[in-house]
Scaffold this motif. Structure first.
Motif, PDB file in Angstrom:
ATOM      1  N   GLU A  40       0.226 -43.985  26.675  1.00 43.61           N
ATOM      2  CA  GLU A  40       1.132 -45.110  26.455  1.00 43.61           C
ATOM      3  C   GLU A  40       1.031 -45.563  25.003  1.00 43.61           C
ATOM      4  N   ILE A  41       2.135 -46.123  24.514  1.00 48.84           N
ATOM      5  CA  ILE A  41       2.155 -46.796  23.219  1.00 48.84           C
ATOM      6  C   ILE A  41       2.936 -48.082  23.401  1.00 48.84           C
ATOM      7  N   GLU A  42       2.391 -49.181  22.894  1.00 50.72           N
ATOM      8  CA  GLU A  42       3.073 -50.483  22.951  1.00 50.72           C
ATOM      9  C   GLU A  42       3.292 -50.953  21.526  1.00 50.72           C
ATOM     10  N   VAL A  43       4.498 -51.410  21.254  1.00 50.81           N
ATOM     11  CA  VAL A  43       4.831 -51.986  19.947  1.00 50.81           C
ATOM     12  C   VAL A  43       5.216 -53.435  20.194  1.00 50.81           C
ATOM     13  N   LEU A  44       4.449 -54.368  19.616  1.00 46.55           N
ATOM     14  CA  LEU A  44       4.695 -55.778  19.831  1.00 46.55           C
ATOM     15  C   LEU A  44       5.277 -56.413  18.580  1.00 46.55           C
ATOM     16  N   GLY A  45       6.343 -57.143  18.776  1.00 37.71           N
ATOM     17  CA  GLY A  45       6.999 -57.796  17.641  1.00 37.71           C
ATOM     18  C   GLY A  45       8.242 -58.526  18.083  1.00 37.71           C
ATOM     19  N   SER A  46       9.132 -58.761  17.138  1.00 39.38           N
ATOM     20  CA  SER A  46      10.367 -59.486  17.427  1.00 39.38           C
ATOM     21  C   SER A  46      11.485 -58.906  16.576  1.00 39.38           C
ATOM     22  N   LYS A  47      12.723 -59.202  16.964  1.00 37.43           N
ATOM     23  CA  LYS A  47      13.873 -58.752  16.168  1.00 37.43           C
ATOM     24  C   LYS A  47      13.790 -59.331  14.765  1.00 37.43           C
ATOM     25  N   ALA A  48      14.130 -58.504  13.790  1.00 41.73           N
ATOM     26  CA  ALA A  48      14.040 -58.937  12.405  1.00 41.73           C
ATOM     27  C   ALA A  48      15.167 -59.889  12.044  1.00 41.73           C
ATOM     28  N   LYS A  49      16.304 -59.792  12.685  1.00 40.06           N
ATOM     29  CA  LYS A  49      17.453 -60.652  12.341  1.00 40.06           C
ATOM     30  C   LYS A  49      17.965 -61.365  13.563  1.00 40.06           C
TER      31      LYS A  49
END
Length: 120
Positions: free
Chosen positions: A111-120
């Motif tokens: 598994e790979i998880e990428v945590l973040g938010s939309k840039a715009k």
């Protein structure tokens, strides 16, 4: 293999599916390409939970030119958390396997998880 991307209300991005190469080891890579830019703060990597196939050295490449040394992943499938510190705005994240154990026949990630938010 099909990767599923699910956007949750708190804007964490989860990519879930086992990625397994066909008889590859060092030099294998996986590129995550998003349709829009995201501000990424954390990436979580999970090696395949078997004792034969282990990633012993690896790195991440972001499309802004950043290279992040990841190193060895836990051989029991537990998480390796990579905190980026300052958020990075990206559309592509490439995971590259640099070295594997001698017993590895088919390197991959559980598994790979990428945590973040939309840039715009």
């Amino acid at each position: 293999m099909v990767l599923q991307m699910v956007m949750q209300q708190d804007l964490q991005i989860f990519i879930q599916a086992e990625w397994v190469t066909k008889n590859e080891g060092a030099g294998a890579w996986l590129n995550l390409a998003f349709n829009e830019e995201y501000k990424v703060s954390t990436i979580k990597l999970y090696d395949r939970p078997n004792t034969d196939d282990q990633i012993t050295a690896s790195h991440l490449e972001l499309d802004d030119g950043t290279r992040i040394e990841v190193g060895e992943l836990p051989n029991d499938g537990s998480v390796k958390v990579i905190n980026l510190g300052e958020e990075k705005v990206v559309k592509n994240i490439k995971f590259v396997v640099d070295k594997v154990s001698d017993s590895t026949t088919a390197v991959g990630l559980a598994e790979i998880e990428v945590l973040g938010s939309k840039a715009k």
